[in-house]
Motif scaffolding. Structure first.
Motif, PDB file in Angstrom:
ATOM      1  N   LEU A 294      42.188  46.316  18.661  1.00 29.49           N
ATOM      2  CA  LEU A 294      42.459  46.653  17.255  1.00 29.49           C
ATOM      3  C   LEU A 294      42.339  45.458  16.304  1.00 29.49           C
TER       4      LEU A 294
ATOM      5  N   ILE B  46      42.887  45.736  12.177  1.00 24.63           N
ATOM      6  CA  ILE B  46      44.056  45.098  11.569  1.00 24.63           C
ATOM      7  C   ILE B  46      43.609  44.036  10.559  1.00 24.63           C
TER       8      ILE B  46
ATOM      9  N   ALA C 242      40.920  44.057   8.831  1.00 30.17           N
ATOM     10  CA  ALA C 242      40.419  44.733   7.636  1.00 30.17           C
ATOM     11  C   ALA C 242      41.571  45.193   6.741  1.00 30.17           C
ATOM     12  N   VAL C 243      42.592  45.786   7.346  1.00 31.76           N
ATOM     13  CA  VAL C 243      43.696  46.309   6.542  1.00 31.76           C
ATOM     14  C   VAL C 243      44.460  45.166   5.865  1.00 31.76           C
ATOM     15  N   LEU C 244      44.462  44.001   6.517  1.00 34.79           N
ATOM     16  CA  LEU C 244      45.145  42.839   5.944  1.00 34.79           C
ATOM     17  C   LEU C 244      44.557  42.423   4.593  1.00 34.79           C
ATOM     18  N   LEU C 245      43.333  42.909   4.307  1.00 37.56           N
ATOM     19  CA  LEU C 245      42.672  42.541   3.048  1.00 37.56           C
ATOM     20  C   LEU C 245      43.331  43.172   1.829  1.00 37.56           C
ATOM     21  N   LEU C 246      44.092  44.226   2.066  1.00 36.35           N
ATOM     22  CA  LEU C 246      44.598  45.033   0.956  1.00 36.35           C
ATOM     23  C   LEU C 246      45.269  44.229  -0.166  1.00 36.35           C
ATOM     24  N   PRO C 247      46.179  43.293   0.173  1.00 36.98           N
ATOM     25  CA  PRO C 247      46.839  42.552  -0.920  1.00 36.98           C
ATOM     26  C   PRO C 247      45.856  41.859  -1.849  1.00 36.98           C
ATOM     27  N   TRP C 248      44.711  41.456  -1.306  1.00 31.73           N
ATOM     28  CA  TRP C 248      43.749  40.744  -2.128  1.00 31.73           C
ATOM     29  C   TRP C 248      42.960  41.699  -3.018  1.00 31.73           C
ATOM     30  N   LEU C 249      42.820  42.959  -2.582  1.00 31.27           N
ATOM     31  CA  LEU C 249      41.995  43.911  -3.326  1.00 31.27           C
ATOM     32  C   LEU C 249      42.760  44.632  -4.427  1.00 31.27           C
ATOM     33  N   VAL C 250      44.075  44.709  -4.286  1.00 30.94           N
ATOM     34  CA  VAL C 250      44.887  45.398  -5.290  1.00 30.94           C
ATOM     35  C   VAL C 250      44.900  44.556  -6.569  1.00 30.94           C
TER      36      VAL C 250
ATOM     37  N   PRO D 117      44.628  36.728   2.464  1.00 35.31           N
ATOM     38  CA  PRO D 117      43.490  37.470   3.030  1.00 35.31           C
ATOM     39  C   PRO D 117      42.143  36.805   2.759  1.00 35.31           C
TER      40      PRO D 117
ATOM     41  N   VAL E 173      39.625  35.561   5.681  1.00 36.97           N
ATOM     42  CA  VAL E 173      38.291  36.130   5.921  1.00 36.97           C
ATOM     43  C   VAL E 173      37.228  35.041   5.976  1.00 36.97           C
TER      44      VAL E 173
END
Lengths: 307, 281
Positions: free
Chosen positions: A112, A116, A118-126, A183, A187
């Motif tokens: 996984l 995992i 990929a999902v960790l990127l969320l804070p940076w995209l919001v 994030p 990356v």
């Protein structure tokens, strides 16, 4: 070839060049209008009287160094300067260290890991304003979940004034920005780690190097170009941050989270003194430019060292 | 026999270690994403006074979302229109420019690429400071067009750099072959180069969208009325007054984070490629 045909050929080549430039020209004009013009205009505005009266009379007479004097007499400028530096350096150190640790960790092969990561990127995209508003709720002194948690685990009984105390607020803003930046660092550094040839690690293992030694002698040196990129990009985006601070603390309490960015905003768009706002904006640009020059120097000596 | 058995035992140990790593990764994820969870959880708890928010929404309801849509629905539409407009402007300018810079060997081309990189250092507030007075003269304050044009500046340098990095590797023979068949350079560009660059175009388009959707500075400074109010500005105005209804604020926050979440699920590979590619090359 006669003079006539060569001339025609040259004219043909010239026309082709012109046609080729048409591809680049629209974007070039846009960049000039939305980056070049503001840079020049800010320099001019810093020598102009640009106040609410301007909007009635339409006049913005030149007033010499008056704006500069007013801004440099303003004690807020010094505070904003140091707070900008602290905010930027603190954020970079935190984002980079944790981002690197996560990048190294995710380089191990396990189930996984890709999902995992990929999902960790969320804070940076919001959107940053949104993150700031959420953190503002979490860090509320009396009713925030962060203090409830600290109380629960017995770390702090009477609540940390995260955003309400001048001595803590800047640190809180830095912590939130570290959270946002992890994030991105992860990356890029992860990508850099994947490019390091596996043979180097095998060789290090044959030489009997332990994990820490391998990290210092193989990973870090090989990662250096990527590290430079990450830090430069991080610096560029951090020094100009405005939304995070405006939504988190609004520059307060007692101006303790005021930065050069928020000060520019306040002078120009709250006090409507665009001339003074331009002065602070120019100071901000100057700091960025100094840093850019330093970066170029370091980079050039890098190339000079020979590859 | 011995030699056969040993690797197998090693794999078993490695398997345990792998799941151990997965568990640790999930823990990291939980800590990092707690604020996101908290945002969703608060949004799902109706009439939550500031003091009483449960860790887990025991009786979730969508009341807050209904309230948020009522008050911020228009802002969401505005954000969508502005962000899509910015994507169009951004790609329309970046794609031909990137191609020109990648393939024509124009004199001064390298300088332009360098200048494009440098523009990313210019703080938004400095741009806004000058744009505001220019916009006032041009009648672009409080206009969709004005905000779209300004927001396109957030994605354009990135798009040029990313697309150029991709288009450098397109063999010029491909385009020349099309031109032998009678196409001029521009039609060849539209028919051959653009389809070939599909992935790079999608990636830069996605980022242009995200940047414009997240824009706050231009929305805040280039609008003096509520005529053009993206959702980022809506949220900010929400917290400007004393906040009494955090549920609705958080519901709006969740709604405004949806594009990011969708892109993360649907376009994950483009996002990762974009962050890495656009920054390093």
């Amino acid at each position: 070839m006669s003079a006539d045909t060569s001339q025609r050929a040259r004219r043909g080549a010239g026309r082709r060049r012109l046609y080729q430039w048409l591809f680049v020209l629209p974007a070039l004009l846009y960049l000039v209008a939305f980056f070049g013009y503001p840079l020049v205009r800010n320099v001019l505005m810093s020598f102009q009287e640009f106040t609410p009266t301007t909007y009635f009379t339409g006049e913005s007479p030149f007033n010499g160094l008056e704006n500069w004097r007013a801004v440099f007499d303003n004690p807020l400028l010094g505070d904003a300067f140091w707070q900008t530096i602290l905010f930027t350096v603190g954020s970079l150190v935190g984002q980079f260290t944790i981002g690197l640790a996560l990048a190294v960790f995710f380089s191990r092969r396990f189930h996984l890991s890709g999902v995992i990561r990929a999902v960790l990127l969320l804070p940076w995209l919001v959107p940053m304003v949104v993150s700031a508003v959420v953190w503002r709720r979490i860090m509320d002194e009396d009713h925030g979940v962060l203090n409830s948690f600290l109380e629960l685990v017995g770390l702090s009984a009477d609540g940390v004034p995260w955003l309400s105390s001048p001595s803590v607020a800047l640190l809180s803003a830095i912590l939130v920005n570290i959270w946002i930046g992890i994030p991105f660092n992860m990356v890029i550094l992860y990508g850099g780690l994947q490019e390091i040839p596996k043979e180097l690690y095998e060789a290090a293992a044959l030489d009997g190097a332990g994990p820490w030694r391998t990290f210092r002698s193989v990973t870090l040196p090989m990662l250096r170009p990527v590290v430079t990129v990450v830090l430069v990009l991080g610096f560029m985006s951090t020094i100009k941050i405005l939304d995070l601070i405006l939504a988190l603390t609004g520059g307060g309490p007692a101006d303790s989270t005021q930065t050069l960015g928020t000060l520019t905003y306040q002078l120009s768009f709250m006090q409507l003194d665009f001339g003074q706002g331009a002065v602070v904006g120019n100071v901000l640009i100057l700091i960025s430019a100094v840093f850019a020059l330093l970066y170029l120097r370091v980079n050039r000596s890098d190339v000079g060292r020979g590859r | 026999m011995k030699q056969l058995r040993q690797p197998r035992r090693e794999t078993a140990a490695a398997g345990v270690r792998r799941w151990g790593n997965t568990a640790l990764a999930l823990l990291i994820l939980a800590v990092m994403l707690f604020p996101v969870y908290w945002m969703v959880s608060t949004a799902l708890q109706p009439h939550s006074s500031i003091a009483s928010v449960d860790l887990i929404p025991t009786s979730p309801s969508f009341d807050n979302f209904r309230a948020a849509l009522d008050t911020q629905g228009g802002s969401l539409v505005t954000s969508l229109v502005v962000a899509l407009g910015a994507v169009v402007v951004c790609l329309a300018l970046a794609a031909p420019a990137a191609y020109g810079l990648a393939q024509f060997g124009l004199r001064g081309g390298r300088g332009i690429v360098f200048g494009t990189l440098i523009t990313q250092m210019v703080p938004g507030i400095v741009v806004a400071n000058a744009l505001y007075s220019a916009y006032a003269e041009l009648g672009l304050v409080n206009s969709y067009l004005g905000l779209i044009l300004a927001d396109a500046s957030l994605g354009l340098p990135f798009a040029i750099v990313l697309l150029r990095a991709f288009m450098v590797s397109i063999p010029s023979e491909v385009v020349e072959a099309a031109m032998v068949d009678g196409a001029n350079r521009f039609t060849a560009f539209v028919r051959i180069v653009l389809p070939m660059s599909r992935n790079a175009l999608i990636t830069s388009g996605l980022f242009a969208f995200l940047f414009a959707w997240a824009d706050f500075i231009f929305a805040l400074t280039l609008n003096t009325t509520d005529d053009v109010k993206p959702v980022t500005l809506g949220i900010y105005q929400f917290i400007g007054a004393h906040v009494s209804d955090w549920g609705a604020v958080m519901a709006t926050a969740v709604l405004s984070a949806i594009p990011a979440a969708i892109l993360l699920v649907v376009a994950q590979k483009y996002i990762a490629a974009g962050i890495a590619g656009g920054s390093i090359k």
